[in-house]
Structure formats: C-alpha cells, structure tokens
Design a protein around this motif. Structure first.
Motif, PDB file in Angstrom:
ATOM      1  N   TRP A  97       8.893   7.900  -1.157  1.00  0.00           N
ATOM      2  CA  TRP A  97       8.064   6.978  -0.366  1.00  0.00           C
ATOM      3  C   TRP A  97       8.931   6.143   0.592  1.00  0.00           C
ATOM      4  CZ3 TRP A  97       3.659   5.088   1.501  1.00  0.00           C
ATOM      5  CH2 TRP A  97       3.644   3.747   1.914  1.00  0.00           C
ATOM      6  N   LEU A 122      10.376   8.176   3.319  1.00  0.00           N
ATOM      7  CA  LEU A 122       9.346   8.612   4.269  1.00  0.00           C
ATOM      8  C   LEU A 122       9.131   7.534   5.331  1.00  0.00           C
ATOM      9  CD1 LEU A 122       6.969  10.397   5.237  1.00  0.00           C
ATOM     10  CD2 LEU A 122       5.548   9.264   3.519  1.00  0.00           C
ATOM     11  N   ALA A 148       1.959  12.824   7.265  1.00  0.00           N
ATOM     12  CA  ALA A 148       2.177  12.354   5.895  1.00  0.00           C
ATOM     13  C   ALA A 148       2.343  10.838   5.894  1.00  0.00           C
ATOM     14  CB  ALA A 148       3.422  13.011   5.296  1.00  0.00           C
ATOM     15  N   HIS A 149       3.052  10.346   6.877  1.00  0.00           N
ATOM     16  CA  HIS A 149       3.241   8.900   6.980  1.00  0.00           C
ATOM     17  C   HIS A 149       1.909   8.190   7.170  1.00  0.00           C
ATOM     18  CE1 HIS A 149       3.996   5.143   9.254  1.00  0.00           C
ATOM     19  NE2 HIS A 149       4.951   4.997   8.367  1.00  0.00           N
ATOM     20  N   ALA A 186      -1.098   9.172   6.465  1.00  0.00           N
ATOM     21  CA  ALA A 186      -1.942   9.290   5.270  1.00  0.00           C
ATOM     22  C   ALA A 186      -1.439   8.379   4.156  1.00  0.00           C
ATOM     23  CB  ALA A 186      -1.974  10.746   4.809  1.00  0.00           C
ATOM     24  N   ALA A 187      -0.149   8.417   3.897  1.00  0.00           N
ATOM     25  CA  ALA A 187       0.398   7.652   2.775  1.00  0.00           C
ATOM     26  C   ALA A 187       0.305   6.150   3.036  1.00  0.00           C
ATOM     27  CB  ALA A 187       1.854   8.065   2.517  1.00  0.00           C
TER      28      ALA A 187
END
Lengths: 144, 144
Positions: free
Chosen positions: A12, A15, B18-19, B21-22
């Motif tokens: 995380w 990212l 991905a960023h 969404a997360a």
DNA sequence: CAAGATTGACTGTTCAATCTTA
DNA sequence: TAAGATTGAACAGTCAATCTTG
C-alpha cells in the motif's frame, strides 16, 4: 478485526509513493511542452476508442465523480476538443464526442506522454518485471 | 526516441487505476467514520516517527510541494493536531511538532485505515504477492 | 543572491442542492 | 421516486510573487 499483514501495508505504502513519483514525472513533461494535463488525455483517448458516449459511461470507465466529469467536459468543450450533442432517445442525457482538434491534441500529447512513461516506468523495470507489476496491480483494481 | 514497451505502458495504466481504486476505498472508510483525510495521517505519522521537524524536511519525506505543505500545516494547526515553534538556530524556519491531540487522532485513525488497507490490498493479494508488488513499486519511486 | 516559508489570486474539486426526464 | 446531469458555494491546490534570514 482483520489487521493487514506487513506485506500488505508495505505494498500500500509503496503504491502511493510510486504513483506520486510517476505521475509527477508525466505531468511535468506535459506541462513543460505546454500541453494539457494527463486527465484530458484519458478522456480524449476514451472517446477515440469508445466513440461518442454519454457522460455516465465515461464516468464509469474513467472512475470519475459525476460533478467532476461535468466540469472537466466543460473545459474540454471550451477548448474545442470535444462536442456535446443532444440525445433524442433519452432527453436527460447527451452524447460527448471528440472533435478533429481533440484528436490532433491527443496525437500531439502522445509522444511526450510516451517518453515520460518510459522515464517513469520503462527505465526502472525490465519488461518481465513490468508484466508482473501490471498483473498484480490489475488485481487491485478489481471490484470486490 | 525511446518508446515504452507494451509491458511498461500496461504497468503505468494499471498503476493509475490501482491507485485510484485503493485510495478511494481508504478515503471513503475514513470519511464514513468522520475522520480526516489520508494526507493528515501521513503528516501525523511522520511527526510521531521523526519527531519535531522543519517543514522542509517533512516536504521531502512526504513528496509535497512547499506551498502545499504550508497550507496543510495551517489546517492541522487550526485543528490543534500540530504546533509550530520558532527556531533560534535559523530564524527563517521553525519546527513542527505533533500535539497530544494529534497523537490521539492518529491512533483513532489507524484501525479504520488498517481495515481499509486490508480491504484494498490484503484481501486481493497473498502476502507473497504483496511482497513482490512492494518490491517492484519501490523501484518506481527511486529518483533517477 | 539563495534558501525556507508564506501569501494573493486563480484554477480545480467537493458537497449538497437542483433541474429535467424516465 | 430514481437516474442523468449540472450548478452555487465552500474548500483545496497551484503559480508566481513576496518576505525574511543565511
């Protein structure tokens, strides 16, 4: 309570960091050439690929909020890069389509964008590594 | 001109997705509990770990622009979570430190944040996969 | 003059409310 | 009543200019 593992926390954290670092490289490259931001590219590309669409569809594909997209389209429209056209089928909505100017702008942006992606990602990972990263990142974007 | 490989472009695209969404999972979880945004957590954590620091140092660690941090610290300070204290050594700057309230807030945020990380990352990747992802993402944040 | 930090003015984002049509 | 879309007002982010001290 399901506390995340160290591995998940680390993924995380990195990212977030990787995103910040990579996006700033790309945005800086576009700005240096006097080109519009990344977000505009995404919309233009989606409209080229998917053809004329309703804002609702664009919103879903680009993961944008509705009110956000509304104003983004205002800006693109004001710049002459997209056009809106009324729908007869559902009079609440309309179609958004890319203009010739919009396509030209997307084409102008791509080489700069491509070089920036190369600097931000291509220069730092081998193709094999990038493929692994793409696979894992793709899993994170999947809706539960 | 070094055009990026398909693998690099794919990794880039999915990094962005991905960023988005997360981060939206995590921000939504914090907001649902009436807690401040992610960015505040980062500052509070950095101040707990690194002790009182100058804005310049925080800026470098958190990859923030100077003017941006200046206003972020205004908000944190107004909320009573951090304090500023003048420096005698270099009168241009000052030290920023976390308050007891700030520590308490960080502690309140953590369980919510942790559950959200689990949902956004831990539930989607095994620990082994998360470790691989963390390694690859870490390479992207390295300055050229 | 350079570095640390802030500020004014402008641009972009967010939230809640609104409008129109299904 | 709900869905598609927009808008006013508040809030946050950005750029260039500024202030202070090294």
């Amino acid at each position: 309570m399901p506390t995340p593992s160290d591995a998940a926390v680390s993924a995380w954290t990195r990212l977030i960091r990787a995103h910040t670092a990579a996006v700033s490289v790309v945005e800086a490259a576009l700005k240096a050439e006097g080109l519009p931001p990344l977000e505009w590219y995404d919309v233009l590309l989606e409209l080229e690929r998917g053809g004329p669409q309703r804002p609702r569809d664009l919103q879903a594909r680009l993961l944008l909020a509705q009110y956000n997209l509304s104003r983004l389209l205002d800006r693109l429209s004001e710049a002459g890069l997209v056009a809106r056209e009324a729908l007869q089928a559902d009079k609440r909505g309309h179609l958004v389509m890319i203009s010739a100017e919009g396509s030209a702008m997307r084409a102008r942006m791509w080489p700069v964008y491509a070089r920036a992606i190369q600097a931000a990602v291509g220069d730092k990972l081998s193709d094999a590594e990038a493929t692994v990263a793409a696979d894992l990142l793709g899993r994170l974007a999947v809706r539960p």
